[in-house]
Design a protein around this motif. Structure first.
Motif, PDB file in Angstrom:
ATOM      1  N   ARG B 200       0.864  -1.175   0.000  1.00 39.09           N
ATOM      2  CA  ARG B 200       0.000   0.000   0.000  1.00 39.09           C
ATOM      3  C   ARG B 200       0.900   1.223   0.000  1.00 39.09           C
ATOM      4  O   ARG B 200       2.009   1.209   0.509  1.00 39.09           O
ATOM      5  CB  ARG B 200      -0.871   0.039   1.261  1.00 39.09           C
ATOM      6  N   GLY B 201       0.359   2.277  -0.521  1.00 31.40           N
ATOM      7  CA  GLY B 201       1.169   3.485  -0.585  1.00 31.40           C
ATOM      8  C   GLY B 201       1.320   4.182   0.759  1.00 31.40           C
ATOM      9  O   GLY B 201       2.199   4.997   0.932  1.00 31.40           O
ATOM     10  N   HIS B 202       0.454   3.852   1.718  1.00 33.18           N
ATOM     11  CA  HIS B 202       0.449   4.626   2.958  1.00 33.18           C
ATOM     12  C   HIS B 202       0.553   3.730   4.177  1.00 33.18           C
ATOM     13  O   HIS B 202       0.144   2.579   4.154  1.00 33.18           O
ATOM     14  CB  HIS B 202      -0.826   5.457   3.044  1.00 33.18           C
ATOM     15  N   THR B 203       1.075   4.305   5.234  1.00 31.32           N
ATOM     16  CA  THR B 203       1.142   3.577   6.490  1.00 31.32           C
ATOM     17  C   THR B 203      -0.200   3.686   7.210  1.00 31.32           C
ATOM     18  O   THR B 203      -1.018   4.557   6.907  1.00 31.32           O
ATOM     19  CB  THR B 203       2.223   4.152   7.402  1.00 31.32           C
ATOM     20  N   LEU B 204      -0.386   2.798   8.159  1.00 34.15           N
ATOM     21  CA  LEU B 204      -1.616   2.842   8.950  1.00 34.15           C
ATOM     22  C   LEU B 204      -1.715   4.166   9.702  1.00 34.15           C
ATOM     23  O   LEU B 204      -2.805   4.716   9.868  1.00 34.15           O
ATOM     24  CB  LEU B 204      -1.640   1.662   9.928  1.00 34.15           C
ATOM     25  N   ALA B 205      -0.581   4.653  10.134  1.00 32.23           N
ATOM     26  CA  ALA B 205      -0.588   5.917  10.876  1.00 32.23           C
ATOM     27  C   ALA B 205      -1.109   7.054   9.998  1.00 32.23           C
ATOM     28  O   ALA B 205      -1.872   7.913  10.457  1.00 32.23           O
ATOM     29  CB  ALA B 205       0.823   6.228  11.375  1.00 32.23           C
ATOM     30  N   ASP B 206      -0.740   7.042   8.725  1.00 34.07           N
ATOM     31  CA  ASP B 206      -1.248   8.056   7.800  1.00 34.07           C
ATOM     32  C   ASP B 206      -2.775   7.987   7.738  1.00 34.07           C
ATOM     33  O   ASP B 206      -3.463   9.007   7.783  1.00 34.07           O
ATOM     34  CB  ASP B 206      -0.710   7.812   6.381  1.00 34.07           C
ATOM     35  N   THR B 207      -3.252   6.770   7.601  1.00 34.32           N
ATOM     36  CA  THR B 207      -4.692   6.590   7.507  1.00 34.32           C
ATOM     37  C   THR B 207      -5.386   7.125   8.753  1.00 34.32           C
ATOM     38  O   THR B 207      -6.412   7.815   8.675  1.00 34.32           O
ATOM     39  CB  THR B 207      -5.011   5.087   7.343  1.00 34.32           C
ATOM     40  N   ILE B 208      -4.821   6.801   9.905  1.00 30.80           N
ATOM     41  CA  ILE B 208      -5.423   7.279  11.150  1.00 30.80           C
ATOM     42  C   ILE B 208      -5.450   8.803  11.181  1.00 30.80           C
ATOM     43  O   ILE B 208      -6.457   9.418  11.556  1.00 30.80           O
ATOM     44  CB  ILE B 208      -4.649   6.721  12.365  1.00 30.80           C
ATOM     45  N   ALA B 209      -4.365   9.397  10.773  1.00 28.33           N
ATOM     46  CA  ALA B 209      -4.311  10.867  10.796  1.00 28.33           C
ATOM     47  C   ALA B 209      -5.394  11.464   9.898  1.00 28.33           C
ATOM     48  O   ALA B 209      -6.062  12.426  10.269  1.00 28.33           O
ATOM     49  CB  ALA B 209      -2.926  11.331  10.334  1.00 28.33           C
ATOM     50  N   ASP B 236      -6.969   9.834  -1.899  1.00 29.41           N
ATOM     51  CA  ASP B 236      -5.783   9.058  -1.568  1.00 29.41           C
ATOM     52  C   ASP B 236      -6.059   7.564  -1.659  1.00 29.41           C
ATOM     53  O   ASP B 236      -5.333   6.822  -2.327  1.00 29.41           O
ATOM     54  CB  ASP B 236      -5.369   9.410  -0.133  1.00 29.41           C
ATOM     55  N   THR B 237      -7.100   7.162  -0.962  1.00 31.08           N
ATOM     56  CA  THR B 237      -7.472   5.751  -0.970  1.00 31.08           C
ATOM     57  C   THR B 237      -7.740   5.282  -2.383  1.00 31.08           C
ATOM     58  O   THR B 237      -7.348   4.191  -2.784  1.00 31.08           O
ATOM     59  CB  THR B 237      -8.739   5.548  -0.123  1.00 31.08           C
ATOM     60  N   GLU B 238      -8.429   6.142  -3.113  1.00 28.66           N
ATOM     61  CA  GLU B 238      -8.809   5.772  -4.470  1.00 28.66           C
ATOM     62  C   GLU B 238      -7.583   5.429  -5.305  1.00 28.66           C
ATOM     63  O   GLU B 238      -7.589   4.445  -6.045  1.00 28.66           O
ATOM     64  CB  GLU B 238      -9.581   6.939  -5.109  1.00 28.66           C
ATOM     65  N   SER B 239      -6.565   6.253  -5.179  1.00 31.20           N
ATOM     66  CA  SER B 239      -5.409   5.972  -6.033  1.00 31.20           C
ATOM     67  C   SER B 239      -4.767   4.655  -5.624  1.00 31.20           C
ATOM     68  O   SER B 239      -4.278   3.911  -6.479  1.00 31.20           O
ATOM     69  CB  SER B 239      -4.421   7.132  -5.955  1.00 31.20           C
ATOM     70  N   ASP B 240      -4.806   4.356  -4.318  1.00 28.00           N
ATOM     71  CA  ASP B 240      -4.327   3.036  -3.896  1.00 28.00           C
ATOM     72  C   ASP B 240      -5.116   1.949  -4.596  1.00 28.00           C
ATOM     73  O   ASP B 240      -4.563   0.999  -5.154  1.00 28.00           O
ATOM     74  CB  ASP B 240      -4.500   2.866  -2.380  1.00 28.00           C
ATOM     75  N   ILE B 241      -6.432   2.104  -4.536  1.00 22.99           N
ATOM     76  CA  ILE B 241      -7.298   1.086  -5.131  1.00 22.99           C
ATOM     77  C   ILE B 241      -7.042   0.977  -6.625  1.00 22.99           C
ATOM     78  O   ILE B 241      -6.964  -0.116  -7.180  1.00 22.99           O
ATOM     79  CB  ILE B 241      -8.773   1.427  -4.858  1.00 22.99           C
ATOM     80  N   ARG B 242      -6.895   2.115  -7.253  1.00 27.12           N
ATOM     81  CA  ARG B 242      -6.704   2.088  -8.712  1.00 27.12           C
ATOM     82  C   ARG B 242      -5.433   1.343  -9.089  1.00 27.12           C
ATOM     83  O   ARG B 242      -5.431   0.557 -10.032  1.00 27.12           O
ATOM     84  CB  ARG B 242      -6.667   3.508  -9.273  1.00 27.12           C
ATOM     85  N   THR B 243      -4.384   1.605  -8.341  1.00 28.57           N
ATOM     86  CA  THR B 243      -3.164   0.874  -8.692  1.00 28.57           C
ATOM     87  C   THR B 243      -3.349  -0.611  -8.442  1.00 28.57           C
ATOM     88  O   THR B 243      -2.903  -1.446  -9.230  1.00 28.57           O
ATOM     89  CB  THR B 243      -1.949   1.388  -7.884  1.00 28.57           C
TER      90      THR B 243
END
Lengths: 253, 253
Positions: B200-209, B236-243
């Motif tokens: 994933r492009g992001h850490t869990l901490a990023d998501t929490i923030a 942000d999430t979307e681009s993760d999903i798209r990739t």
DNA sequence: TATTCAAAAGGTATCAGATAAGTTTGGGAG
DNA sequence: CTCCCAAACTTATCTGATACCTTTTGAATA
């Protein structure tokens, strides 16, 4: 109640009945290998194939019919249905019926989805998609200038068609399904609320003008403008609906 | 083939079969006079009441079960179900399965609905609604700091729960249903796409923030800020999903 | 008296065999 | 070639039974 001591009730067997198993299997088969319009094998043949009685097959098929996957008619084999939003439409209609708060909710969501549809349509609409929108608008114009009885009904139908064409022109199938699903309960709810509440705040010509602004923006490919025009139009419509509905506020049936 | 000369095939009799009639009548009865959890009369009694055989009753009830109105279990009488978006979820899952374009569409619509949810939640959320959102967020924090196996699954579940809590806090029931309906196919689609595509492009901490920013805006009652925060997060999430999805583009199973 | 457990009662799930009634099809009459 | 009708196919429903699951009841036991 007391404290929960045992926890064997947690199991949900999910009804592993024969009819259910057959229904699931058929559903997968339909979705994976069959197209709308195709015919299922006859009950007798399915019964043989699955090694269950014809009754079990019937119940399985009835399950599928309830889910909207197939269409049944006496004397004819079951036919695979074109997928559409009608299942969710039924659901919404039943959940929201005689409930004006629910209709407000529906109007609110519709606003958001239609604005998105218009925005996307401006970005992506094909020539054919735009033609479909134009055609609906022309239908509205014709109905407005006509004087015969039923002209107003026609006008409304073309109105709905205009919005539907935009949803389709968005190129997003989910938007199309959702539009379909929301159209029926919305129309029904509004119709009910209108009884004895004839006056609309706007003339048909006003409505046409608003639609023209939306179409123009889509034609130009101006996404923001299209979204704004749609929002403006629906805000207007919404207030009409709200006044119509409010005569029923807290008046469930 | 040849030219169609006659046109008597246009009629759709809408199957006025006994089972259908009973199903419709039962559906109205359920919706008008029964609450979730209530039990239908036994098949024998219904058969007597409608003056049809038990078989016809069974098929009618199967139809209702397919529509999600009642729940069946062997040995127990049919129970009225809590209405939920599962019927539409099934529909979406079946229509969009093994179709990455459909999943893109779903993600697109979800964005719009969730932004609206956040906006409305900021305007209307009750104390309890906000507490529910906070609780989900706390669950995410706990899951992030935990190291055991399954922590990541828990994290994702709380993540979904956070978004669901916002949809519910919007006070708009239709948004709640739609969220429910879209959650299952989305999760499934994403899961499928993720196979062999772990990063994933992001850490869990990023998501929490990101979630904290949304919650704060809702707490403040700042509708615009809440909507923007949600949009930003989902972009942000979307681009993760798209990739993740793109590895499947044009790769229907 | 309170608890436990097994049988009875109430239900649904499925089977088998029949009859009624609608649809499709193929052959024959015009 | 067209039109019509009967045979074949198929679904809709009925009747009567059996199997099996859940809930309730009631008796035996501690």
């Amino acid at each position: 109640m007391g404290v929960r001591t045992i926890s064997s009730e947690e199991i949900r067997p999910d009804q592993p009945s024969a009819a259910n198993a057959v229904a699931d299997h058929l559903a997968r088969m339909i979705l994976n290998t069959m197209s709308p319009g195709a015919l299922l094998p006859s009950e007798a043949e399915l019964a043989e194939r699955y090694e269950v009685s014809r009754l079990t097959i019937r119940e399985a098929v009835k399950l599928l019919a309830g889910r909207g996957l197939v269409e049944l008619a006496r004397g004819r084999r079951a036919m695979v249905r074109e997928p559409d939003g009608s299942a969710f439409a039924d659901f919404l209609t039943s959940v929201l019926h005689n409930d004006s708060k629910g209709l407000f909710d529906l109007v609110e969501v519709r606003m958001s989805l239609e604005v998105q549809s218009a925005t996307l349509a401006a970005k992506r609409a094909s020539r054919a998609g735009i033609a479909a929108i134009e055609s609906a608008l022309q239908g509205m114009r014709d109905a407005e200038s006509a004087q015969d009885e039923g002209a107003e009904d026609r006008f409304h139908n073309f109105d709905v068609g205009f919005h539907e064409a935009i949803a389709l022109a968005s190129g997003n199938r989910v938007l199309g399904y959702l539009f379909e699903a929301m159209a029926a309960p919305l129309r029904q709810g509004i119709q009910i609320s209108r009884r004895g509440h004839a006056g609309r705040g706007h003339t048909l010509a006003d409505t046409i003008a608003a639609h023209e602004r939306i179409l123009d923006a889509i034609r130009e490919g101006n996404a923001r403008k299209a979204g704004d025009a749609m929002r403006f139009h629906l805000k207007d419509t919404e207030s009409d609906i709200r006044t119509a509905l409010s005569s029923f506020a807290g008046n469930p049936v």
